[in-house]
Write a protein that holds these residues in place. Structure first.
Motif, PDB file in Angstrom:
ATOM      1  N   LEU A 324      48.857  44.519  39.700  1.00 54.34           N
ATOM      2  CA  LEU A 324      50.404  44.681  40.167  1.00 54.34           C
ATOM      3  C   LEU A 324      50.515  45.296  41.542  1.00 54.34           C
ATOM      4  N   ARG A 325      49.845  46.243  41.855  1.00 48.36           N
ATOM      5  CA  ARG A 325      49.899  46.370  43.566  1.00 48.36           C
ATOM      6  C   ARG A 325      49.360  45.353  44.298  1.00 48.36           C
ATOM      7  N   ALA A 326      48.668  44.629  43.990  1.00 52.46           N
ATOM      8  CA  ALA A 326      48.070  43.225  44.680  1.00 52.46           C
ATOM      9  C   ALA A 326      49.129  42.024  44.823  1.00 52.46           C
ATOM     10  N   GLY A 327      50.323  42.248  43.949  1.00 46.96           N
ATOM     11  CA  GLY A 327      51.351  41.250  43.956  1.00 46.96           C
ATOM     12  C   GLY A 327      50.800  40.162  43.257  1.00 46.96           C
ATOM     13  N   ALA A 328      49.718  40.365  42.255  1.00 44.20           N
ATOM     14  CA  ALA A 328      49.323  39.009  41.627  1.00 44.20           C
ATOM     15  C   ALA A 328      50.245  38.440  40.840  1.00 44.20           C
ATOM     16  N   GLU A 329      50.132  37.236  40.493  1.00 49.90           N
ATOM     17  CA  GLU A 329      50.955  36.624  39.450  1.00 49.90           C
ATOM     18  C   GLU A 329      50.070  36.070  38.175  1.00 49.90           C
ATOM     19  N   VAL A 335      45.539  36.485  25.018  1.00 53.85           N
ATOM     20  CA  VAL A 335      45.167  35.230  24.335  1.00 53.85           C
ATOM     21  C   VAL A 335      45.163  35.384  22.832  1.00 53.85           C
ATOM     22  N   ALA A 336      45.594  34.698  22.165  1.00 49.05           N
ATOM     23  CA  ALA A 336      45.579  34.808  20.555  1.00 49.05           C
ATOM     24  C   ALA A 336      44.092  34.110  20.146  1.00 49.05           C
ATOM     25  N   VAL A 337      43.296  34.900  20.388  1.00 48.91           N
ATOM     26  CA  VAL A 337      41.639  34.512  20.062  1.00 48.91           C
ATOM     27  C   VAL A 337      40.995  35.921  19.745  1.00 48.91           C
ATOM     28  N   ARG A 338      39.897  35.610  18.833  1.00 54.25           N
ATOM     29  CA  ARG A 338      39.141  36.636  18.355  1.00 54.25           C
ATOM     30  C   ARG A 338      37.699  36.343  18.421  1.00 54.25           C
ATOM     31  N   PRO A 339      36.887  36.917  19.012  1.00 52.24           N
ATOM     32  CA  PRO A 339      37.200  38.283  20.063  1.00 52.24           C
ATOM     33  C   PRO A 339      37.772  37.619  21.596  1.00 52.24           C
ATOM     34  N   GLY A 340      38.095  38.797  22.053  1.00 50.44           N
ATOM     35  CA  GLY A 340      38.604  38.716  23.434  1.00 50.44           C
ATOM     36  C   GLY A 340      39.950  38.352  23.697  1.00 50.44           C
ATOM     37  N   HIS A 341      40.913  38.869  22.819  1.00 48.83           N
ATOM     38  CA  HIS A 341      42.410  38.686  23.090  1.00 48.83           C
ATOM     39  C   HIS A 341      42.789  39.591  24.293  1.00 48.83           C
ATOM     40  N   PRO A 342      42.222  40.574  24.816  1.00 45.11           N
ATOM     41  CA  PRO A 342      42.855  41.250  25.955  1.00 45.11           C
ATOM     42  C   PRO A 342      42.273  40.524  27.404  1.00 45.11           C
ATOM     43  N   MET A 343      41.682  39.237  27.214  1.00 40.22           N
ATOM     44  CA  MET A 343      41.578  38.641  28.544  1.00 40.22           C
ATOM     45  C   MET A 343      42.629  38.267  29.503  1.00 40.22           C
ATOM     46  N   LEU A 344      42.646  38.084  30.643  1.00 38.81           N
ATOM     47  CA  LEU A 344      43.615  37.672  31.492  1.00 38.81           C
ATOM     48  C   LEU A 344      43.370  36.534  32.648  1.00 38.81           C
ATOM     49  N   LEU A 345      44.222  35.797  33.214  1.00 36.53           N
ATOM     50  CA  LEU A 345      44.032  35.121  34.369  1.00 36.53           C
ATOM     51  C   LEU A 345      44.912  35.407  35.154  1.00 36.53           C
ATOM     52  N   ALA A 346      44.960  35.926  36.639  1.00 40.59           N
ATOM     53  CA  ALA A 346      45.884  36.009  37.623  1.00 40.59           C
ATOM     54  C   ALA A 346      45.695  35.252  38.890  1.00 40.59           C
ATOM     55  N   VAL A 348      46.215  35.518  43.036  1.00 39.40           N
ATOM     56  CA  VAL A 348      46.729  36.316  44.210  1.00 39.40           C
ATOM     57  C   VAL A 348      46.719  35.405  45.314  1.00 39.40           C
ATOM     58  N   GLY A 349      48.127  35.313  45.800  1.00 41.64           N
ATOM     59  CA  GLY A 349      48.237  34.441  46.977  1.00 41.64           C
ATOM     60  C   GLY A 349      49.054  33.271  46.817  1.00 41.64           C
ATOM     61  N   ASP A 350      49.186  32.423  47.878  1.00 42.11           N
ATOM     62  CA  ASP A 350      49.865  31.233  47.541  1.00 42.11           C
ATOM     63  C   ASP A 350      49.248  30.315  46.788  1.00 42.11           C
ATOM     64  N   ARG A 351      50.275  29.759  45.972  1.00 43.45           N
ATOM     65  CA  ARG A 351      49.684  28.687  44.913  1.00 43.45           C
ATOM     66  C   ARG A 351      48.688  27.608  45.242  1.00 43.45           C
ATOM     67  N   THR A 352      48.887  27.175  46.476  1.00 48.32           N
ATOM     68  CA  THR A 352      47.787  26.240  46.832  1.00 48.32           C
ATOM     69  C   THR A 352      46.252  26.779  47.725  1.00 48.32           C
ATOM     70  N   ASP A 353      46.722  28.136  48.037  1.00 53.37           N
ATOM     71  CA  ASP A 353      45.597  28.772  48.529  1.00 53.37           C
ATOM     72  C   ASP A 353      45.267  30.170  48.071  1.00 53.37           C
ATOM     73  N   ALA A 354      44.969  30.220  46.877  1.00 54.48           N
ATOM     74  CA  ALA A 354      44.958  31.350  46.090  1.00 54.48           C
ATOM     75  C   ALA A 354      43.418  31.714  45.684  1.00 54.48           C
ATOM     76  N   ARG A 355      43.469  33.086  45.437  1.00 58.70           N
ATOM     77  CA  ARG A 355      42.109  33.725  44.724  1.00 58.70           C
ATOM     78  C   ARG A 355      42.497  33.979  43.284  1.00 58.70           C
ATOM     79  N   TYR A 356      41.632  33.777  42.356  1.00 55.87           N
ATOM     80  CA  TYR A 356      42.049  33.837  40.950  1.00 55.87           C
ATOM     81  C   TYR A 356      41.283  35.189  40.580  1.00 55.87           C
ATOM     82  N   VAL A 357      41.552  35.647  39.459  1.00 56.64           N
ATOM     83  CA  VAL A 357      41.187  36.902  38.921  1.00 56.64           C
ATOM     84  C   VAL A 357      40.914  36.265  37.291  1.00 56.64           C
ATOM     85  N   VAL A 358      39.833  36.513  36.838  1.00 60.59           N
ATOM     86  CA  VAL A 358      39.342  36.335  35.392  1.00 60.59           C
ATOM     87  C   VAL A 358      39.104  37.566  34.734  1.00 60.59           C
ATOM     88  N   GLY A 359      40.074  38.375  34.153  1.00 62.51           N
ATOM     89  CA  GLY A 359      39.429  39.559  33.528  1.00 62.51           C
ATOM     90  C   GLY A 359      39.202  39.320  32.385  1.00 62.51           C
TER      91      GLY A 359
END
Length: 466
Positions: A324-329, A335-346, A348-359
């Motif tokens: 949230l502080r980083a302004g990530a989308e 994800v509705a999967v077991r195990p692992g439902h709290p995973m995320l994908l975000a 950061v930055g412009d859509r075509t020049d982005a950095r991704y976070v896989v939590g």
């Protein structure tokens, strides 16, 4: 990190359930799971309690779920990677292995570039028998021998240039010498065992399109076609951040501390998926760790940051506040999967020049679920690789399911079945360490013999060439 309420419930579920360390009814020595009426009821009751994330309200018509369906989450990861701006570089052939062609591979010359012998034997001109020419054998890599006169034969090696006026090449085992004469033991056809110039391709022909994976065979083809370098899409750069104060890097667990299982697992796993892992760091759950996470998310040179733990809503789960502080989308938030439902994908930055976070969740098998659900499709798309073909296998034995969510269950693959393994709880790696793949179990489970989608593990499927 502290397990979520859902993972705690699954870890404590009765034997034979989604979070158990053993089946209700083992089948043979394989450890496959079997569903029985009481077990299914226990599973339904236990998992229904954790089917809603803490502090959230059910979306209308969503059966208490706000998480993305499993397949939709995977599709989102693919679309995110596809939308990113493609990087390219030009590298020597050996450095291109495992990358994807950014430009078509066109033939730089005819292949072969001259008429060549396909076999060891004799080059002959006209009908036999033939007079053997002494001296001046035709050898690979040597100058082209002089032309043959009608009725003449010269010894020739595989790959050697064909003398002018040659009618055919006769294999050594299909002829015999008698004095200065050569006799064929079977009919000789014009052009036999001669590879004519341009048989495989002509200069300028398309050999492989852009987007092709550079395999060892592609390296060989490129070399044969005259290439010293290739223009490819580089491997996505990945930085790994292991979060948690309770993790040890050596020795036995003690006094509430546990060994870090994900640090040793993630780097080689991601490398097999085609990533260039730039480093692995461990961050604490304190404010300093949160600040270090924020700095990494906003300044890392990696294309993807993979975090472990901290994706739920506990008191020291910093990933969501940092994003949230980083302004990530947030592209995927659960994800509705077991195990692992709290995973995320975000992003950061412009859509075509982005950095991704896989939590990834902190529990080991839950993190593996996140790798297969989000990290693998994202990395393949960033690398320009095609999606892995989907296939299914019949499951051996009944497999219990979640009331709403997909389950990913470690399996062994034999000639006929996918055999579910024991030790498949969110915090367990024993099952997946013995597995070939994970089976995708739909909500409410699967019956013996039902076809289930199979997700190959990278070491079982060959993975990426490294």
């Amino acid at each position: 990190m502290t397990p979520t309420d859902a993972d705690r419930a699954l870890d404590g579920a009765p034997a034979g359930t989604a979070g158990s360390d053993g089946p209700a009814k083992p089948t043979g020595s394989t450890g496959s799971t079997a569903a029985v009426g009481s077990t299914e009821r226990d599973l339904e009751e236990a998992l229904a309690l954790v089917s809603r994330a803490p502090g959230t309200s059910p979306a209308p018509g969503a059966d208490g779920h706000r998480a993305a369906p499993w397949q939709r989450a995977r599709d989102t990861a693919v679309h995110a990677g596809t939308a990113a701006r493609a990087r390219t570089h030009r590298v020597p052939l050996a450095d291109a292995l495992g990358e994807v062609l950014a430009t078509p591979l066109d033939a730089l010359t005819d292949l072969p570039s001259f008429d060549t012998s396909a076999m060891d034997g004799w080059a002959v001109a006209g009908p036999g028998p033939w007079t053997v020419r002494t001296g001046g054998d035709a050898l690979a890599g040597s100058d082209r021998p002089g032309p043959l006169a009608d009725g003449e034969a010269v010894r020739i090696a595989t790959g050697a240039r064909i003398p002018a006026e040659t009618t055919a090449v006769i294999r050594s085992e299909h002829c015999r010498e008698h004095g200065a004469q050569l006799f064929a033991d079977r009919p000789v056809l014009t052009g036999q065992d001669i590879r004519p110039r341009g048989q495989e391709c002509r200069s300028g022909d398309l050999l492989l399109p852009a987007g092709s994976l550079v395999t060892p065979a592609v390296l060989g083809l490129a070399a044969a076609a005259g290439y010293d370098e290739l223009t490819t899409r580089p491997r996505p750069r990945v930085e790994i951040l292991v979060l948690g104060d309770e993790l040890l890097t050596s020795g036995l667990p003690y006094d509430g501390l546990i060994r870090d299982a994900l640090g040793p697992l993630l780097a080689p796993w991601l490398t097999r998926l085609g990533a260039e892992v730039t480093g692995t760091r461990r961050l604490g759950d304190d404010p300093a760790g949160a600040e270090a996470l924020l700095k990494a998310v906003t300044t890392s040179t990696a294309d993807v940051i993979v975090t472990t733990g901290g994706t739920a809503s506990g008191p020291v789960d910093h990933v969501h506040p940092v994003l949230l502080r980083a302004g990530a989308e947030l592209l995927v938030d659960g994800v509705a999967v077991r195990p692992g439902h709290p995973m995320l994908l975000a992003r950061v930055g412009d859509r075509t020049d982005a950095r991704y976070v896989v939590g990834l969740p902190g529990n080991p098998l839950a993190a593996v679920s996140g790798l297969l659900t989000l990290a693998e499709p994202l990395l393949r798309a960033l690398a320009g690789r095609r999606r892995r073909p989907r296939y299914s296998a019949a499951v051996q034995g009944d497999v219990p399911g979640h009331p709403h969510d997909t389950r990913l269950v470690p399996v062994l693959l034999n000639d006929e079945h996918a055999v579910p393994l024991r030790y498949n709880g969110p915090a367990m790696l024993r099952g997946v360490a013995a597995a070939d793949a994970l089976a995708v179990v739909p909500a409410h489970g699967a019956r013996s013999g039902q076809e289930l989608e199979i997700l190959d593990l990278p070491w079982a499927s060959g993975g990426c060439f490294t």
